[in-house]
Design a protein around this motif. Sequence first.
Motif, PDB file in Angstrom:
ATOM      1  N   ASN A  46     -14.443 -15.852 -31.954  1.00  0.00           N
ATOM      2  CA  ASN A  46     -14.626 -15.955 -30.503  1.00  0.00           C
ATOM      3  C   ASN A  46     -16.096 -16.033 -30.087  1.00  0.00           C
ATOM      4  O   ASN A  46     -16.403 -16.505 -28.986  1.00  0.00           O
ATOM      5  N   LEU A  50     -18.065 -17.972 -26.915  1.00  0.00           N
ATOM      6  CA  LEU A  50     -18.750 -17.220 -25.857  1.00  0.00           C
ATOM      7  C   LEU A  50     -20.221 -17.613 -25.731  1.00  0.00           C
ATOM      8  O   LEU A  50     -20.772 -17.631 -24.635  1.00  0.00           O
ATOM      9  N   GLN A 148      -9.811 -18.304 -24.848  1.00  0.00           N
ATOM     10  CA  GLN A 148     -11.205 -17.847 -24.847  1.00  0.00           C
ATOM     11  C   GLN A 148     -12.140 -18.851 -24.188  1.00  0.00           C
ATOM     12  O   GLN A 148     -13.208 -18.490 -23.702  1.00  0.00           O
ATOM     13  N   ASP A 151     -12.422 -19.152 -18.107  1.00  0.00           N
ATOM     14  CA  ASP A 151     -13.092 -18.055 -17.401  1.00  0.00           C
ATOM     15  C   ASP A 151     -12.110 -17.275 -16.536  1.00  0.00           C
ATOM     16  O   ASP A 151     -12.250 -16.066 -16.360  1.00  0.00           O
ATOM     17  N   TYR A 177      -7.649 -10.876 -24.024  1.00  0.00           N
ATOM     18  CA  TYR A 177      -8.905 -11.614 -24.119  1.00  0.00           C
ATOM     19  C   TYR A 177      -9.884 -11.229 -23.013  1.00  0.00           C
ATOM     20  O   TYR A 177     -10.993 -11.754 -22.947  1.00  0.00           O
ATOM     21  N   GLY A 178      -9.471 -10.338 -22.139  1.00  0.00           N
ATOM     22  CA  GLY A 178     -10.372  -9.837 -21.106  1.00  0.00           C
ATOM     23  C   GLY A 178     -10.581 -10.785 -19.945  1.00  0.00           C
ATOM     24  O   GLY A 178     -11.561 -10.653 -19.205  1.00  0.00           O
ATOM     25  N   LYS A 179      -9.693 -11.751 -19.768  1.00  0.00           N
ATOM     26  CA  LYS A 179      -9.843 -12.711 -18.672  1.00  0.00           C
ATOM     27  C   LYS A 179      -9.149 -12.198 -17.408  1.00  0.00           C
ATOM     28  O   LYS A 179      -8.056 -11.624 -17.488  1.00  0.00           O
ATOM     29  N   SER A 270     -16.846 -12.891 -16.219  1.00  0.00           N
ATOM     30  CA  SER A 270     -15.793 -13.236 -17.172  1.00  0.00           C
ATOM     31  C   SER A 270     -16.289 -13.126 -18.607  1.00  0.00           C
ATOM     32  O   SER A 270     -15.592 -12.604 -19.489  1.00  0.00           O
ATOM     33  N   SER A 273     -16.658  -9.449 -19.485  1.00  0.00           N
ATOM     34  CA  SER A 273     -15.356  -8.805 -19.706  1.00  0.00           C
ATOM     35  C   SER A 273     -14.729  -9.293 -21.006  1.00  0.00           C
ATOM     36  O   SER A 273     -14.024  -8.545 -21.694  1.00  0.00           O
ATOM     37  N   SER A 274     -14.996 -10.574 -21.383  1.00  0.00           N
ATOM     38  CA  SER A 274     -14.496 -11.085 -22.665  1.00  0.00           C
ATOM     39  C   SER A 274     -15.139 -10.347 -23.832  1.00  0.00           C
ATOM     40  O   SER A 274     -14.485 -10.035 -24.826  1.00  0.00           O
ATOM     41  N   MET A 419     -12.815  -4.780 -18.071  1.00  0.00           N
ATOM     42  CA  MET A 419     -11.814  -5.674 -18.634  1.00  0.00           C
ATOM     43  C   MET A 419     -10.424  -5.069 -18.648  1.00  0.00           C
ATOM     44  O   MET A 419     -10.245  -3.862 -18.653  1.00  0.00           O
TER      45      MET A 419
END
Length: 556
Positions: A46, A50, A148, A151, A177-179, A270, A273-274, A419
């Motif tokens: 990932n 990013l 990933q 956003d 994935y924290g989105k 975003s 948080s990812s 997140m």
Amino acid sequence: MSNLNDYIEEVKCTFIESPIRNYIINEKSMPFKNIIKHNLEEVMSNFDTLLEKPYKQLKIAVMGEVKSGKSTLVNSIIGKEVSEVDVLEATSSIINIFYNEEESYDVDQNCMNIGINSEILKNISIVDTPGLKSITEENEKKSIKYIQNADVILYVFDSTHIGQEDIKEAVELISSYGKPIIGVLNKADLLHDDYKEVLEYVEDEYDLYIDKFFIISSYLQYQDNITKKATAKEHDLISEYSNELKYNFETLMEFLQEIRNNNNEIKNQSINSSIEALKHKEKIYHYEYLKSLEMLESELINHKNLLDGKFDYIQAKMEFEINEWLGKNFLENEISSINKSMDIAREYINDSYINSVINDKKVELDELFFKEWNDCIKEVNSLTNNKIKEFIKDINYRDYNIDLPKVKLNEEEIDINEMLATIGTGALLGATSGSAVAVYAAALSASAPSITIGTAMLTYCPPLLLAGTLTGGIGKVLYEKLKKEQMNKDILDDIESFKENIKFEIKNILIDIYIKASKEIIRIDQSIFENSKDICMNEYEIEEFKNNLKLYIEKL
């Protein structure tokens, strides 16, 4: 942006220092290596995505199940017909739709890039993805892999099919994935009940993952915006809701405009948080691995204790069989024949014949011995494997004292500094189910594919040879009489005395053989069982490895 990239690189460097990754890089054996390796590789993959994100346009990915109306929604938002609609699996690949004064089209790595002159697309792009739970596994993987890259996620529900477990699993996966996720309840024009009840149910059910919901009909909006046919089929349209649904769609558009206007801030939030989601995944994977390693240690001790219990059971059984044979059958027929004819005494009373009698019986005892151990090992290994599987199956982050952060999109502003991390890692490690090992198959080296039970008997339990039993002790008198052919009734008493004397010796030798063989069997099975779990560390190494894992988790 450079500060953000520096932070991404810093986190990446921290992850590289993972004790588990160190073992994997150095190709060391470790329990559950292949499974945990896959998870950690997925985390590391990932970072490249990013690192590129700060320099790319903010992406809103439209996701959901097949036939949930995703493509129709995309067309309605853009105000033009871009994504195909009304086919079994409408979107078969990623469609990236971005702003361009003149319409454009190209294909790049299974992604269709379409330029459209639409006001809503300025500063953002909208991505239509293949449906989750798709009719083709390949298309579903495309969508998951793309998470990933996004956003913000626009998750489209089919309002007429709410509540299935697989939908919740899909939303949980995306949230890991924290989105930030926006929930869109589509096809509300098909509801026969009060649509507000459906909205309340979804808000209650998915509030952990989604903070903002819109209930709409992209079909009605599609008809109105694009085909200008404002009516739908009579049985499809609930006219009393149509104005409300249209208003809800307009509210959704305003929300997307807000995202567009704050695209840089949203993108940074975003990305952050990812990263937090990756850190949380990393922590969960290592924590669960540590717990699984401790469980495995415990189960190996239990495995040894169970084998020791089987040792006592089998030894008692063998002693019983030996005593039964020696007490009731040993040389009984031979002595009975000698009673009828003294001339045949030398046929039976000699070392060679007595050894053959003992070893004929020993073959029977060996078969019983190996059968009992084989059954016991299958039972013990199966029991231990099942306990390991049950433990792994029950692993759940909710049981652990780990704080779970969460993304929230409140009514006034978009806040994604924290997140949403609800990682469904119940099947994180999964148990390696080593098959039950037949004892005699392990008698040779680990490279030997198989071995017969007869060979195993010779390996563990060599033939019993009582050399010189007739030339020493009580047997000496009998031996001299037989040698001189002094055949008389007194010799029968000597034979009985001889038999009773060697019975004690035979019993002790046989019991000792089976004790030694049982201990070797336990040692080898324990070693094979450990190897089947890839445990090649000694106690010191395991303890050091666990301590390093704890320190790494604390660092995260």
